[in-house]
Design an enzyme around this catalytic site. Sequence first.
Site, PDB file in Angstrom:
ATOM      1  N   TYR A  53       0.804  -1.233   0.000  1.00 21.47           N
ATOM      2  CA  TYR A  53       0.000   0.000   0.000  1.00 21.47           C
ATOM      3  C   TYR A  53       0.835   1.280   0.000  1.00 21.47           C
ATOM      4  O   TYR A  53       0.280   2.374  -0.047  1.00 21.47           O
ATOM      5  CB  TYR A  53      -0.952  -0.005   1.213  1.00 21.47           C
ATOM      6  CG  TYR A  53      -1.941  -1.145   1.164  1.00 21.47           C
ATOM      7  CD1 TYR A  53      -2.983  -1.142   0.243  1.00 21.47           C
ATOM      8  CD2 TYR A  53      -1.822  -2.246   2.016  1.00 21.47           C
ATOM      9  CE1 TYR A  53      -3.895  -2.188   0.185  1.00 21.47           C
ATOM     10  CE2 TYR A  53      -2.724  -3.301   1.965  1.00 21.47           C
ATOM     11  CZ  TYR A  53      -3.750  -3.266   1.049  1.00 21.47           C
ATOM     12  OH  TYR A  53      -4.641  -4.313   0.978  1.00 21.47           O
ATOM     13  N   HIS A  65     -15.173  -6.688  -1.361  1.00 15.04           N
ATOM     14  CA  HIS A  65     -15.335  -8.100  -1.713  1.00 15.04           C
ATOM     15  C   HIS A  65     -16.435  -8.786  -0.927  1.00 15.04           C
ATOM     16  O   HIS A  65     -16.632  -9.994  -1.060  1.00 15.04           O
ATOM     17  CB  HIS A  65     -14.000  -8.835  -1.469  1.00 15.04           C
ATOM     18  CG  HIS A  65     -12.807  -8.030  -1.898  1.00 15.04           C
ATOM     19  ND1 HIS A  65     -12.572  -7.714  -3.214  1.00 15.04           N
ATOM     20  CD2 HIS A  65     -11.795  -7.442  -1.181  1.00 15.04           C
ATOM     21  CE1 HIS A  65     -11.461  -6.979  -3.290  1.00 15.04           C
ATOM     22  NE2 HIS A  65     -10.978  -6.797  -2.075  1.00 15.04           N
ATOM     23  N   HIS A  88      -8.685   1.381  -5.879  1.00 11.39           N
ATOM     24  CA  HIS A  88      -7.856   0.498  -5.060  1.00 11.39           C
ATOM     25  C   HIS A  88      -6.408   0.902  -5.248  1.00 11.39           C
ATOM     26  O   HIS A  88      -5.966   1.093  -6.385  1.00 11.39           O
ATOM     27  CB  HIS A  88      -8.032  -0.973  -5.464  1.00 11.39           C
ATOM     28  CG  HIS A  88      -9.449  -1.418  -5.352  1.00 11.39           C
ATOM     29  ND1 HIS A  88     -10.047  -1.639  -4.140  1.00 11.39           N
ATOM     30  CD2 HIS A  88     -10.390  -1.613  -6.295  1.00 11.39           C
ATOM     31  CE1 HIS A  88     -11.306  -1.986  -4.342  1.00 11.39           C
ATOM     32  NE2 HIS A  88     -11.544  -1.968  -5.640  1.00 11.39           N
TER      33      HIS A  88
HETATM   34  C1  DHK Z   1      -7.521  -2.076   0.195  1.00 10.83           C
HETATM   35  C2  DHK Z   1      -7.846  -3.061   1.065  1.00 10.83           C
HETATM   36  O1  DHK Z   1      -7.873  -2.840   2.372  1.00 10.83           O
HETATM   37  C3  DHK Z   1      -8.111  -4.450   0.606  1.00 10.83           C
HETATM   38  O2  DHK Z   1      -9.040  -5.114   1.413  1.00 10.83           O
HETATM   39  C4  DHK Z   1      -8.544  -4.493  -0.850  1.00 10.83           C
HETATM   40  C5  DHK Z   1      -7.595  -2.253  -1.274  1.00 10.83           C
HETATM   41  C6  DHK Z   1      -7.603  -3.683  -1.712  1.00 10.83           C
HETATM   42  C7  DHK Z   1      -6.583  -1.381  -1.980  1.00 10.83           C
HETATM   43  O3  DHK Z   1      -5.814  -1.849  -2.791  1.00 10.83           O
HETATM   44  O4  DHK Z   1      -6.600  -0.160  -1.747  1.00 10.83           O
HETATM   45  O5  DHK Z   1      -8.583  -5.838  -1.277  1.00 10.83           O
END
Ligand code: DHK
Length: 145
Positions: A22, A79, A101
């Site tokens: 992230y 999801h 995302h």
């Molecule tokens: C962020 C999340 O917390 C995940 O549960 C998703 C998403 C993806 C992201 O890529 O920002 O699957």
Amino acid sequence: MHILIINGPNLDRLGKRQPEVYGSTTLADVEKRITSSAASLGVTVGFVQSNHEGDLIDAVHGAADNGYPVIINPGGFTHTSVALRDALQEVADGAGFVEVHISNVHAREPFRGHSYLSGIARGVIAGLGVTGYELALRYFCEAEG
Ligand code: DHK
């Protein structure tokens, strides 16, 4: 134009949680960047982050009532949540929403490849990091202008 940016569960952990997935930018930094992009584009933005499904739904209802477009990263509710989809349907029928995302959900575990929301979104941005929020913002400015 006013645009609501909603972040779902665990996105308050940006910068700390799995930085290899992230990134290292915090949510506060992301919101600062978006606010400054919004100012250059001549629009205003509001932010909501919650780890609670009902709070996200309430925020979506607020956007629907006010006719605000929404940029949403629903986190894990992407999801799982029929209820969030049902709320977003009202926004989809009005000003519209873009699903963002940070990670490329299609390159991860198979369960992340399915979204309850994508089918009613104006568009979906995945895998472009936090820049995805700014691209979604540009989309609404260009769609409006
Ligand atoms: C962020 C999340 O917390 C995940 O549960 C998703 C998403 C993806 C992201 O890529 O920002 O699957």
